[in-house]
Design an enzyme around this catalytic site. Structure first.
Site, mmCIF file in Angstrom:
data_model
loop_
_atom_site.group_PDB
_atom_site.id
_atom_site.type_symbol
_atom_site.label_atom_id
_atom_site.label_comp_id
_atom_site.label_asym_id
_atom_site.label_seq_id
_atom_site.Cartn_x
_atom_site.Cartn_y
_atom_site.Cartn_z
ATOM 1 N N LYS A 204 -5.578 1.013 6.579
ATOM 2 C CA LYS A 204 -5.113 1.662 5.335
ATOM 3 C C LYS A 204 -6.125 1.567 4.199
ATOM 4 C CE LYS A 204 -0.374 2.304 6.278
ATOM 5 N NZ LYS A 204 0.983 1.830 6.200
ATOM 6 N N ARG A 238 2.568 -2.795 13.130
ATOM 7 C CA ARG A 238 2.283 -1.400 13.510
ATOM 8 C C ARG A 238 0.786 -1.189 13.387
ATOM 9 N NH1 ARG A 238 1.554 3.595 11.317
ATOM 10 N NH2 ARG A 238 2.544 5.347 12.358
#
Ligand code: HH2
Length: 259
Positions: A204, A238
């Protein structure tokens, strides 16, 4: 939880697995690498994503992949916000819905409840189109926790089994780097909700802000964030890079075992 993006535009791997055969092969690879769940998504939620995918297009991408994974040895989760998509993929064998909108769409709670499926309820401030413009909280942990508590209650009231519910603070979804770090540091506080916590830090942009690296070069940073999340009680990570994350978790498990 290994990520399979059947999209042309996901922020780190868009276009790589758009063809069903490539997506199924990638999912199988993640399972071999040690994923306990695979999460298939057909609509990017990257910040600034504007072009919503239609139900028909989302299902056109998802259904062949689900059919290809019918005999997979692990549960298959589908990352979607649309109740029509939820109903169709659950009928096609998906075991879990991963909803970045926490089942707030009309009929979403009923769709998951009717199938007896598992669900991940995620916090997001705003929508993917606008969420990173000006995220703002008085107390990010308290506000995310209050939201998730309300969504867990709504899910239970709709008839979703408590043991089938997972929560996720939604790293990067309407949060600044400082908000994300505060949530990572204080993940243990989410345990009071009594359901497992899932975290997604993989590749991210917050990791890009810390390291100065583009999405394709954030493996080490992603593994570091995953390990911190695991040390702070997270039960499901995840991730795009299952093998490397597994190795890091094996080291953590070895240390914990001999404590
Ligand atoms: N992050 C993304 C998508 N779905 N679901 C949960 N529960 N938690 C997350 O942190 C999360 C999520 C974004 O990552 P990715 O799927 O790789 O990108 P894109 O949304 O661009 O497809």
């Amino acid at each position: 939880m290994g990520v399979v993006n059947v999209t042309p535009d996901s922020f780190s791997d868009g276009g790589s697995f758009l063809e069903p055969g490539a997506a199924v092969a990638h999912a199988c690879r993640l399972i071999e690498d040690g994923a306990d769940i695979v999460d298939i998504g057909a609509e990017s939620s990257r910040p600034g994503a504007l072009a919503a995918v239609t139900v028909e297009e989302e299902l056109r991408r998802l259904l062949p992949v689900l059919r290809g994974l019918r005999d997979a040895p692990v549960p298959v989760s589908v990352d979607t916000v649309k109740p029509e998509v939820m109903r169709a993929v659950l009928a096609e064998g998906a075991a879990m819905i991963n909803d970045i909108n926490a089942l707030r769409a009309p009929d979403a709670l009923a769709a998951v409840a009717a199938a007896g499926a598992a669900v991940c309820l995620m916090h997001m401030q705003g929508t993917p189109g606008t969420m990173q413009q000006q995220p703002s909280y008085d107390d990010v942990v308290a506000e995310v926790k209050a939201f998730l508590l309300e969504r867990v209650s709504a899910a239970r009231d709709a008839g979703i089994a408590p043991e089938s519910i997972v929560i996720d603070p939604g790293f990067g979804f309407g949060k600044t780097l400082q908000h994300n770090l505060e949530l990572l540091r204080r993940l243990r506080e989410f345990e009071v909700l009594g359901v497992p916590v899932l975290a997604g830090w993989s590749r991210k942009s917050s990791l890009g802000m810390i390291t100065g690296r583009p999405a394709g070069e954030r493996l080490a940073a992603s593994v570091a964030a995953a390990l911190i999340a695991a040390q702070n009680g997270v039960r499901i990570l995840r991730v795009h890079d299952v093998a490397a994350t597994r190795d890091a978790l094996a080291v953590l498990a070895a240390v914990e075992k001999n404590r």
